[in-house]
Design a protein around this motif. Structure first.
Motif, PDB file in Angstrom:
ATOM      1  N   GLY A   1     -24.083  -9.498 -17.493  1.00 49.07           N
ATOM      2  CA  GLY A   1     -24.671  -8.178 -18.141  1.00 49.07           C
ATOM      3  C   GLY A   1     -26.217  -8.224 -18.056  1.00 49.07           C
ATOM      4  O   GLY A   1     -26.417  -9.184 -18.042  1.00 49.07           O
ATOM      5  N   GLU A   2     -26.589  -7.205 -18.430  1.00 52.67           N
ATOM      6  CA  GLU A   2     -28.138  -6.959 -18.449  1.00 52.67           C
ATOM      7  C   GLU A   2     -28.654  -7.507 -19.859  1.00 52.67           C
ATOM      8  O   GLU A   2     -30.058  -7.723 -19.841  1.00 52.67           O
ATOM      9  CB  GLU A   2     -28.532  -5.458 -18.110  1.00 52.67           C
ATOM     10  CG  GLU A   2     -27.667  -4.459 -18.724  1.00 52.67           C
ATOM     11  CD  GLU A   2     -28.226  -3.241 -18.231  1.00 52.67           C
ATOM     12  OE1 GLU A   2     -28.597  -2.288 -19.212  1.00 52.67           O
ATOM     13  OE2 GLU A   2     -27.911  -2.800 -17.269  1.00 52.67           O
ATOM     14  N   ASN A   3     -28.036  -7.746 -20.967  1.00 58.32           N
ATOM     15  CA  ASN A   3     -28.440  -8.125 -22.335  1.00 58.32           C
ATOM     16  C   ASN A   3     -27.858  -9.404 -22.539  1.00 58.32           C
ATOM     17  O   ASN A   3     -27.764  -9.869 -23.591  1.00 58.32           O
ATOM     18  CB  ASN A   3     -27.672  -7.071 -23.448  1.00 58.32           C
ATOM     19  CG  ASN A   3     -28.475  -5.722 -23.160  1.00 58.32           C
ATOM     20  OD1 ASN A   3     -29.339  -5.493 -22.742  1.00 58.32           O
ATOM     21  ND2 ASN A   3     -27.486  -4.919 -23.543  1.00 58.32           N
ATOM     22  N   ALA A   4     -27.969 -10.246 -21.602  1.00 54.02           N
ATOM     23  CA  ALA A   4     -27.422 -11.762 -21.566  1.00 54.02           C
ATOM     24  C   ALA A   4     -28.354 -12.528 -22.663  1.00 54.02           C
ATOM     25  O   ALA A   4     -28.078 -13.477 -23.298  1.00 54.02           O
ATOM     26  CB  ALA A   4     -27.191 -12.421 -20.469  1.00 54.02           C
ATOM     27  N   ASP A   5     -29.601 -12.337 -22.244  1.00 45.83           N
ATOM     28  CA  ASP A   5     -30.524 -12.848 -23.017  1.00 45.83           C
ATOM     29  C   ASP A   5     -30.678 -12.684 -24.426  1.00 45.83           C
ATOM     30  O   ASP A   5     -30.707 -13.343 -25.588  1.00 45.83           O
ATOM     31  CB  ASP A   5     -32.164 -12.898 -22.538  1.00 45.83           C
ATOM     32  CG  ASP A   5     -32.425 -11.520 -22.473  1.00 45.83           C
ATOM     33  OD1 ASP A   5     -31.387 -10.449 -22.401  1.00 45.83           O
ATOM     34  OD2 ASP A   5     -33.804 -11.085 -22.229  1.00 45.83           O
TER      35      ASP A   5
ATOM     36  N   LEU B   1     -25.054 -14.048 -13.585  1.00 47.12           N
ATOM     37  CA  LEU B   1     -26.328 -13.459 -14.069  1.00 47.12           C
ATOM     38  C   LEU B   1     -27.120 -13.352 -12.793  1.00 47.12           C
ATOM     39  O   LEU B   1     -27.248 -14.340 -11.702  1.00 47.12           O
ATOM     40  CB  LEU B   1     -27.045 -14.423 -15.122  1.00 47.12           C
ATOM     41  CG  LEU B   1     -26.226 -14.647 -16.425  1.00 47.12           C
ATOM     42  CD1 LEU B   1     -27.167 -15.531 -17.230  1.00 47.12           C
ATOM     43  CD2 LEU B   1     -26.363 -13.159 -17.111  1.00 47.12           C
ATOM     44  N   GLU B   2     -28.137 -12.493 -12.906  1.00 51.43           N
ATOM     45  CA  GLU B   2     -28.954 -12.525 -11.907  1.00 51.43           C
ATOM     46  C   GLU B   2     -29.832 -13.554 -12.083  1.00 51.43           C
ATOM     47  O   GLU B   2     -30.005 -14.245 -13.227  1.00 51.43           O
ATOM     48  CB  GLU B   2     -29.755 -10.952 -12.128  1.00 51.43           C
ATOM     49  CG  GLU B   2     -29.134  -9.866 -11.649  1.00 51.43           C
ATOM     50  CD  GLU B   2     -29.677  -8.724 -11.905  1.00 51.43           C
ATOM     51  OE1 GLU B   2     -31.005  -8.769 -11.952  1.00 51.43           O
ATOM     52  OE2 GLU B   2     -29.145  -7.379 -11.589  1.00 51.43           O
ATOM     53  N   GLU B   3     -30.972 -13.935 -10.999  1.00 53.02           N
ATOM     54  CA  GLU B   3     -31.501 -15.149 -10.962  1.00 53.02           C
ATOM     55  C   GLU B   3     -32.725 -15.125 -12.066  1.00 53.02           C
ATOM     56  O   GLU B   3     -32.823 -16.085 -13.011  1.00 53.02           O
ATOM     57  CB  GLU B   3     -32.401 -15.110  -9.669  1.00 53.02           C
ATOM     58  CG  GLU B   3     -33.329 -16.408  -9.558  1.00 53.02           C
ATOM     59  CD  GLU B   3     -32.340 -17.709  -9.597  1.00 53.02           C
ATOM     60  OE1 GLU B   3     -32.863 -18.780 -10.053  1.00 53.02           O
ATOM     61  OE2 GLU B   3     -31.235 -17.585  -9.218  1.00 53.02           O
ATOM     62  N   THR B   4     -33.289 -13.818 -12.397  1.00 50.65           N
ATOM     63  CA  THR B   4     -34.270 -13.884 -13.493  1.00 50.65           C
ATOM     64  C   THR B   4     -33.538 -13.929 -14.915  1.00 50.65           C
ATOM     65  O   THR B   4     -34.476 -14.679 -15.731  1.00 50.65           O
ATOM     66  CB  THR B   4     -34.933 -12.384 -13.356  1.00 50.65           C
ATOM     67  OG1 THR B   4     -33.946 -11.512 -13.454  1.00 50.65           O
ATOM     68  CG2 THR B   4     -35.899 -12.339 -12.203  1.00 50.65           C
ATOM     69  N   GLN B   5     -32.401 -13.551 -15.076  1.00 47.24           N
ATOM     70  CA  GLN B   5     -31.698 -13.447 -16.223  1.00 47.24           C
ATOM     71  C   GLN B   5     -31.314 -15.081 -16.800  1.00 47.24           C
ATOM     72  O   GLN B   5     -31.306 -15.529 -17.740  1.00 47.24           O
ATOM     73  CB  GLN B   5     -30.663 -12.636 -16.423  1.00 47.24           C
ATOM     74  CG  GLN B   5     -30.856 -11.350 -16.454  1.00 47.24           C
ATOM     75  CD  GLN B   5     -29.596 -10.478 -16.452  1.00 47.24           C
ATOM     76  OE1 GLN B   5     -28.703 -10.768 -15.752  1.00 47.24           O
ATOM     77  NE2 GLN B   5     -29.418  -9.287 -17.186  1.00 47.24           N
ATOM     78  N   ALA B   6     -30.917 -15.746 -15.417  1.00 46.44           N
ATOM     79  CA  ALA B   6     -30.475 -16.921 -15.528  1.00 46.44           C
ATOM     80  C   ALA B   6     -31.644 -18.200 -15.845  1.00 46.44           C
ATOM     81  O   ALA B   6     -31.617 -18.806 -16.742  1.00 46.44           O
ATOM     82  CB  ALA B   6     -29.957 -17.324 -14.139  1.00 46.44           C
ATOM     83  N   VAL B   7     -32.782 -17.570 -15.390  1.00 45.86           N
ATOM     84  CA  VAL B   7     -33.923 -18.437 -15.781  1.00 45.86           C
ATOM     85  C   VAL B   7     -34.517 -18.362 -17.095  1.00 45.86           C
ATOM     86  O   VAL B   7     -34.854 -19.134 -17.959  1.00 45.86           O
ATOM     87  CB  VAL B   7     -35.134 -18.059 -14.955  1.00 45.86           C
ATOM     88  CG1 VAL B   7     -36.371 -18.748 -15.244  1.00 45.86           C
ATOM     89  CG2 VAL B   7     -34.939 -18.608 -13.395  1.00 45.86           C
ATOM     90  N   SER B   8     -34.149 -16.925 -17.714  1.00 45.79           N
ATOM     91  CA  SER B   8     -34.558 -16.569 -19.073  1.00 45.79           C
ATOM     92  C   SER B   8     -33.875 -17.275 -19.994  1.00 45.79           C
ATOM     93  O   SER B   8     -34.161 -17.798 -20.953  1.00 45.79           O
ATOM     94  CB  SER B   8     -34.576 -15.040 -19.174  1.00 45.79           C
ATOM     95  OG  SER B   8     -34.820 -14.549 -20.478  1.00 45.79           O
ATOM     96  N   CYS B   9     -32.568 -17.209 -19.747  1.00 47.84           N
ATOM     97  CA  CYS B   9     -31.540 -17.921 -20.657  1.00 47.84           C
ATOM     98  C   CYS B   9     -31.764 -19.432 -20.598  1.00 47.84           C
ATOM     99  O   CYS B   9     -31.484 -20.081 -21.641  1.00 47.84           O
ATOM    100  CB  CYS B   9     -30.077 -17.398 -20.207  1.00 47.84           C
ATOM    101  SG  CYS B   9     -29.696 -15.750 -20.480  1.00 47.84           S
ATOM    102  N   ALA B  10     -32.110 -20.093 -19.511  1.00 49.75           N
ATOM    103  CA  ALA B  10     -32.260 -21.577 -19.347  1.00 49.75           C
ATOM    104  C   ALA B  10     -33.361 -21.809 -20.488  1.00 49.75           C
ATOM    105  O   ALA B  10     -33.214 -22.580 -21.028  1.00 49.75           O
ATOM    106  CB  ALA B  10     -32.412 -21.869 -18.007  1.00 49.75           C
ATOM    107  N   ARG B  11     -34.311 -20.902 -20.219  1.00 47.39           N
ATOM    108  CA  ARG B  11     -35.617 -21.382 -20.955  1.00 47.39           C
ATOM    109  C   ARG B  11     -35.420 -21.211 -22.582  1.00 47.39           C
ATOM    110  O   ARG B  11     -35.594 -22.060 -23.431  1.00 47.39           O
ATOM    111  CB  ARG B  11     -36.641 -20.289 -20.937  1.00 47.39           C
ATOM    112  CG  ARG B  11     -37.593 -20.794 -19.658  1.00 47.39           C
ATOM    113  CD  ARG B  11     -38.924 -20.105 -19.556  1.00 47.39           C
ATOM    114  NE  ARG B  11     -39.226 -19.895 -18.184  1.00 47.39           N
ATOM    115  CZ  ARG B  11     -39.307 -18.768 -17.824  1.00 47.39           C
ATOM    116  NH1 ARG B  11     -39.463 -17.484 -18.263  1.00 47.39           N
ATOM    117  NH2 ARG B  11     -39.844 -18.469 -16.487  1.00 47.39           N
ATOM    118  N   LEU B  12     -34.377 -20.057 -22.894  1.00 45.91           N
ATOM    119  CA  LEU B  12     -34.238 -19.993 -24.211  1.00 45.91           C
ATOM    120  C   LEU B  12     -33.138 -21.240 -25.042  1.00 45.91           C
ATOM    121  O   LEU B  12     -33.290 -21.657 -26.090  1.00 45.91           O
ATOM    122  CB  LEU B  12     -33.046 -18.677 -24.396  1.00 45.91           C
ATOM    123  CG  LEU B  12     -33.888 -17.460 -24.478  1.00 45.91           C
ATOM    124  CD1 LEU B  12     -32.830 -16.295 -24.582  1.00 45.91           C
ATOM    125  CD2 LEU B  12     -34.453 -17.122 -25.762  1.00 45.91           C
ATOM    126  N   CYS B  13     -32.508 -21.753 -23.981  1.00 40.55           N
ATOM    127  CA  CYS B  13     -31.592 -23.190 -24.305  1.00 40.55           C
ATOM    128  C   CYS B  13     -32.356 -24.260 -24.633  1.00 40.55           C
ATOM    129  O   CYS B  13     -31.818 -25.159 -25.341  1.00 40.55           O
ATOM    130  CB  CYS B  13     -30.540 -23.325 -23.348  1.00 40.55           C
ATOM    131  SG  CYS B  13     -29.170 -21.887 -23.248  1.00 40.55           S
TER     132      CYS B  13
END
Length: 108
Positions: free
Chosen positions: A46-50, A78-90
């Motif tokens: 979804g759109e609020n994954a981060d 996840l969309e590509e931009t969300q996946a990158v954002s979540c990977a950075r958060l981790c």
């Protein structure tokens, strides 16, 4: 007659106790020693994954039980931009960012 019933009961309870002891010993040997074997996964979609992931990271910092297990953030479409954002958060946290496929390979 009463002695036979008592004897059978004692034998059955002894067998049940032995089976429980064997199960406990097997689980104790198979559980990783550095962690207690628990796995906590945050399923992200979804759109609020981060935002959800950031809330989970904050929670893991304050709740001691999460320090005893393995923490995973799982990409569930996840969309590509969300996946990158979540990977950075981790990065720099206890969470590992994985896809569903990587998680199933890791757990099996």
């Amino acid at each position: 007659m009463m002695e036979i019933i008592f004897g059978v009961t004692v034998v059955l309870l002894s067998v049940a106790g032995a089976v429980s002891l064997i199960k406990w010993a097997a689980m104790k040997l198979l559980t990783p020693h550095n962690k207690d074997g628990r796995v906590y996964a945050v399923l992200l979609s979804g759109e609020n994954a981060d935002i959800e992931l950031q809330m989970a990271i904050d929670l893991a910092e304050w709740v001691p039980i999460f320090k005893k297990g393995r923490l995973y953030a799982v990409d569930c479409g996840l969309e590509e931009t969300q996946a990158v954002s979540c990977a950075r958060l981790c990065k720099g946290t206890e969470f590992r960012f994985l896809t569903k496929r990587e998680l199933s390979d890791k757990l099996l």
